[in-house]
Scaffold this motif. Sequence first.
Motif, mmCIF file in Angstrom:
data_model
loop_
_atom_site.group_PDB
_atom_site.id
_atom_site.type_symbol
_atom_site.label_atom_id
_atom_site.label_comp_id
_atom_site.label_asym_id
_atom_site.label_seq_id
_atom_site.Cartn_x
_atom_site.Cartn_y
_atom_site.Cartn_z
ATOM 1 N N GLN A 71 -6.088 -6.343 1.270
ATOM 2 C CA GLN A 71 -4.701 -6.392 0.810
ATOM 3 C C GLN A 71 -3.750 -6.567 1.989
ATOM 4 O O GLN A 71 -2.794 -7.354 1.927
ATOM 5 N N LEU A 106 0.844 -1.190 0.000
ATOM 6 C CA LEU A 106 0.000 0.000 0.000
ATOM 7 C C LEU A 106 0.879 1.239 0.000
ATOM 8 O O LEU A 106 2.035 1.193 0.427
ATOM 9 N N HIS A 118 -5.280 7.332 -1.825
ATOM 10 C CA HIS A 118 -5.641 5.919 -1.970
ATOM 11 C C HIS A 118 -6.845 5.528 -1.107
ATOM 12 O O HIS A 118 -7.598 4.636 -1.475
ATOM 13 N N LEU A 119 -7.016 6.182 0.029
ATOM 14 C CA LEU A 119 -8.085 5.824 0.978
ATOM 15 C C LEU A 119 -9.142 6.922 1.040
ATOM 16 O O LEU A 119 -9.319 7.580 2.056
ATOM 17 N N LYS A 120 -9.850 7.107 -0.030
ATOM 18 C CA LYS A 120 -10.867 8.159 -0.104
ATOM 19 C C LYS A 120 -12.251 7.701 0.349
ATOM 20 O O LYS A 120 -13.039 8.505 0.814
ATOM 21 N N THR A 121 -12.557 6.420 0.166
ATOM 22 C CA THR A 121 -13.904 5.928 0.466
ATOM 23 C C THR A 121 -13.824 4.744 1.424
ATOM 24 O O THR A 121 -12.761 4.151 1.621
ATOM 25 N N TRP A 122 -14.988 4.360 1.945
ATOM 26 C CA TRP A 122 -15.036 3.179 2.803
ATOM 27 C C TRP A 122 -14.691 1.922 2.017
ATOM 28 O O TRP A 122 -14.075 0.999 2.546
ATOM 29 N N GLU A 123 -15.059 1.881 0.753
ATOM 30 C CA GLU A 123 -14.696 0.721 -0.080
ATOM 31 C C GLU A 123 -13.189 0.653 -0.275
ATOM 32 O O GLU A 123 -12.613 -0.441 -0.329
ATOM 33 N N ASP A 124 -12.533 1.816 -0.364
ATOM 34 C CA ASP A 124 -11.067 1.839 -0.444
ATOM 35 C C ASP A 124 -10.460 1.210 0.810
ATOM 36 O O ASP A 124 -9.494 0.452 0.731
ATOM 37 N N TYR A 125 -11.024 1.540 1.971
ATOM 38 C CA TYR A 125 -10.529 0.963 3.233
ATOM 39 C C TYR A 125 -10.727 -0.550 3.259
ATOM 40 O O TYR A 125 -9.875 -1.293 3.722
ATOM 41 N N ARG A 147 -10.881 -2.601 0.641
ATOM 42 C CA ARG A 147 -9.890 -3.208 -0.265
ATOM 43 C C ARG A 147 -8.501 -3.189 0.364
ATOM 44 O O ARG A 147 -7.750 -4.165 0.278
ATOM 45 N N ALA A 148 -8.142 -2.090 1.003
ATOM 46 C CA ALA A 148 -6.834 -2.013 1.663
ATOM 47 C C ALA A 148 -6.746 -3.023 2.804
ATOM 48 O O ALA A 148 -5.689 -3.635 3.016
#
Length: 141
Positions: free
Chosen positions: A54, A31, A41-48, A50-51
């Motif tokens: 990962q 990351l 990279h971490l703009k949305t809850w879905e980004d969190y 996915r992170a």
Amino acid sequence: MAPDGRVLALPMDTGPTALFYRADLFKQAGLPSDPGAVSAHLKTWEDYLRAGQQMKQATGGRVFMFDNITTVFNQMLAQQNLHYFSPTNQYTGNQRQVKQAWDYAARVHQQGLSARTTSYSTDWSAAISNNSIARLWEPSG
């Protein structure tokens, strides 16, 4: 404020929260680790989410992006305009904003993306000390 304008209570803390993260653990998971890149990279809850997936995969399930699902639920709900009651004192805890936060926290749990600690407990402190939690949302100042 009461409906008649009287002050009933003052908030204990109205300050913003900040993302505190372990750059080394983010790098280990592939990351971004630079603050600007992490923010992008971490703009949305879905980004969190996915992170978190990962992080879990890259560390063999030893490091988590979420300390517990209670924190996830509370942070997500805190971003909403309504929580449990409307300004006119109508119960809104059964509406979309609460269900959305609940469902998201449940997804974090179901996918095993939480360290399953209790905030500010000895197991939470141990998980942070043992590098099991890669990031926290906490008051910024």
